[in-house]
Scaffold this motif. Structure first.
Motif, short mmCIF file in Angstrom:
data_model
loop_
_atom_site.label_atom_id
_atom_site.label_comp_id
_atom_site.label_asym_id
_atom_site.label_seq_id
_atom_site.Cartn_x
_atom_site.Cartn_y
_atom_site.Cartn_z
N SER A 36 0.82 -1.20 0.00
CA SER A 36 0.00 0.00 0.00
C SER A 36 0.86 1.26 0.00
O SER A 36 1.90 1.32 0.65
N SER A 37 0.40 2.27 -0.70
CA SER A 37 0.98 3.61 -0.60
C SER A 37 0.53 4.22 0.73
O SER A 37 -0.47 3.78 1.32
N PRO A 38 1.24 5.24 1.23
CA PRO A 38 0.80 5.90 2.47
C PRO A 38 -0.62 6.45 2.34
O PRO A 38 -1.04 6.86 1.25
N VAL A 39 -1.35 6.46 3.44
CA VAL A 39 -2.76 6.87 3.39
C VAL A 39 -2.95 8.32 2.97
O VAL A 39 -4.03 8.69 2.50
N ASP A 40 -1.95 9.16 3.15
CA ASP A 40 -2.08 10.55 2.76
C ASP A 40 -1.54 10.85 1.37
O ASP A 40 -1.34 12.01 1.01
N SER A 41 -1.30 9.82 0.58
CA SER A 41 -0.84 10.04 -0.79
C SER A 41 -1.93 10.76 -1.59
O SER A 41 -3.10 10.38 -1.52
N PRO A 42 -1.57 11.81 -2.36
CA PRO A 42 -2.58 12.47 -3.20
C PRO A 42 -3.16 11.48 -4.21
O PRO A 42 -2.42 10.84 -4.97
N LEU A 43 -4.45 11.35 -4.23
CA LEU A 43 -5.07 10.33 -5.08
C LEU A 43 -4.85 10.59 -6.56
O LEU A 43 -4.70 9.65 -7.35
N ASP A 44 -4.84 11.86 -6.95
CA ASP A 44 -4.67 12.15 -8.37
C ASP A 44 -3.24 11.95 -8.84
O ASP A 44 -2.95 12.09 -10.02
N ARG A 45 -2.35 11.60 -7.92
CA ARG A 45 -0.97 11.33 -8.31
C ARG A 45 -0.59 9.86 -8.14
O ARG A 45 0.58 9.51 -8.31
N LEU A 46 -1.55 9.03 -7.82
CA LEU A 46 -1.25 7.60 -7.72
C LEU A 46 -0.92 7.07 -9.11
O LEU A 46 -1.74 7.16 -10.03
N PRO A 47 0.26 6.50 -9.31
CA PRO A 47 0.59 5.95 -10.63
C PRO A 47 -0.18 4.67 -10.89
O PRO A 47 -0.70 4.04 -9.96
N PRO A 48 -0.30 4.27 -12.15
CA PRO A 48 -1.00 3.01 -12.45
C PRO A 48 -0.44 1.86 -11.63
O PRO A 48 0.78 1.68 -11.54
N GLY A 49 -1.33 1.09 -11.03
CA GLY A 49 -0.93 -0.04 -10.20
C GLY A 49 -0.79 0.28 -8.73
O GLY A 49 -0.66 -0.62 -7.91
N ALA A 50 -0.83 1.57 -8.37
CA ALA A 50 -0.73 1.95 -6.95
C ALA A 50 -2.09 1.84 -6.27
O ALA A 50 -3.14 1.93 -6.91
N TRP A 51 -2.05 1.67 -4.95
CA TRP A 51 -3.29 1.51 -4.20
C TRP A 51 -3.01 1.83 -2.74
O TRP A 51 -1.87 1.93 -2.30
N ILE A 52 -4.09 2.01 -1.99
CA ILE A 52 -4.02 2.30 -0.55
C ILE A 52 -5.02 1.42 0.17
O ILE A 52 -6.17 1.29 -0.26
N TRP A 53 -4.57 0.81 1.24
CA TRP A 53 -5.47 -0.02 2.06
C TRP A 53 -5.19 0.31 3.51
O TRP A 53 -4.12 0.05 4.03
N GLY A 54 -6.18 0.90 4.20
CA GLY A 54 -5.99 1.33 5.57
C GLY A 54 -6.17 0.23 6.59
O GLY A 54 -5.85 0.42 7.76
#
Length: 371
Positions: free
Chosen positions: A31-49
């Motif tokens: 998972s990327s950090p929970v505060d990652s800007p959503l519009d900057r998530l590259p393809p394949g990135a995700w967040i799971w809290g």
């Protein structure tokens, strides 16, 4: 020799046949950090809290315009992922769906036995959520492709019948096309719940007939100075909050009520509200959850001075306190609760509680898939 040669050829044939292909792994492993800007998530990135099946009903909103999927548990955002939906000519249908079938190791009947790991079928003619290619644009035959590890987490967390709403710009309200920290849909029906605001001049409200049972989850927006309470997937109350010292804690933080807390009885709350009880009502101890980006905070008790920073109206406090039990979660975020179209920062929760607050109160037919 002939027999040995035939055996070798058969083994090679199995290795190169579609059924013998190793299943690819798509997307990020973590998972990327929970505060990652959503519009900057590259393809394949995700967040799971994080997640707990006991925490209430789950629902998914897929935004075709954003090429992202939003996962909610008990009304609160717990995960976001980049996706790839149907390409031109194979567009992913929009609307309200439920998970009809789950198959961890599914393979396509129509497209060369192609692997579709962690499939969750939405239609009997082949549309599903599953792990798949993520080039950064729509490229599937109609399914919603997810990163492999995110698809696994969602598969393990969901149940048959889970509501999935697929939206497109111009065909659905902004709150569904650009979801935020609060679920824009009813988890049971998929209906748009809108974003109800407090009446003019009112500092809080409570549902006239809230669910009598079910887990409690809360979200507090520091930016909006607002806290929202859910029970069994239904919003039951919201209130304005005051923050004694803003900026002390920032980012998306998750908390959970400690296991030995005993909520006050309704009678105790009524007596306190009527001024007949001079003893303070028991307050929970909040424990931090180590969401991605804040893993080091896991298990830490929230200091009393932080708890007392958040102040809510007494009437609202008397409604909430009797409902807080071990396992109640609260998420505190800097994000706005209203939908945003700019992507913005992630507002994920899971099993949480804000930092402080309830002191005064505290203050914060079984056929194969088509592709």
């Amino acid at each position: 020799m002939l027999r040995l040669g035939f055996t070798l050829l058969l083994g090679l044939a199995l290795l190169v046949s579609p059924a013998g292909f190793a299943v690819p792994f798509w997307g990020d492993e973590q998972s990327s950090p929970v505060d990652s800007p959503l519009d900057r998530l590259p393809p394949g990135a995700w967040i799971w809290g994080g997640d707990d099946k006991r925490a209430g009903p789950m629902a998914v909103v897929v935004s075709l315009a954003e090429q992202r999927a939003y996962v909610y548990r008990n009304g609160i955002l717990i995960g976001v992922s980049t996706i790839s939906s149907g390409r031109p000519g194979y567009e992913t249908p929009t609307g309200v769906f439920t998970v009809l079938q789950k198959d961890k190791d599914h393979r396509s009947n129509l497209y060369g036995n192609a692997p579709m790991p962690y499939q969750q079928r939405l239609t009997w003619d082949g549309v599903a959520l599953h792990a798949g290619g993520l080039p950064g644009y729509p490229e599937s035959h109609g399914c919603v492709h997810l990163p492999t590890e995110f698809a696994r987490l969602l598969f393990d967390a969901s149940n048959l019948g889970m509501t999935v709403v697929v939206t497109q710009e111009g065909q659905a309200p902004v709150s569904l096309v650009h979801p935020g920290p609060l679920s824009p849909i009813d988890a049971h029906t998929g209906a748009d719940v809108g974003m109800p605001q407090l009446a003019s001049g009112s500092s809080w409200r409570w549902a006239m007939d809230p669910p009598a049972e079910g887990p409690i989850s809360m979200v507090m927006s520091r930016s909006d100075r607002m806290i929202v309470v859910y029970r069994n997937g239904v919003e039951i109350g919201r209130s304005r909050v005051e923050l004694a010292r803003s900026g002390t804690v920032t980012g998306t933080r998750a908390y959970i009520v400690e296991g030995h807390f005993h909520p006050p009885t309704s009678q105790q709350s009524a007596h306190a509200n009527a001024g007949r009880n001079t003893r303070p009502l028991p307050m929970p101890t909040w424990i931090a959850i180590g969401v991605p980006g804040y893993e080091s905070a896991a298990g830490q008790r929230v200091p009393a001075d932080l708890v007392n920073q958040v102040v809510v109206p007494d009437g609202f406090k008397q409604k909430v306190l009797p409902l807080l039990a071990p396992g109640t979660v609260l998420v505190a975020t800097d994000a706005h609760l209203a939908p945003e179209t700019s992507g913005g920062r992630l507002r994920v929760i899971d099993s949480v509680g804000p930092r402080g607050w309830l002191d005064d109160v505290a203050t914060e037919p079984d056929v194969g898939a088509d592709h």
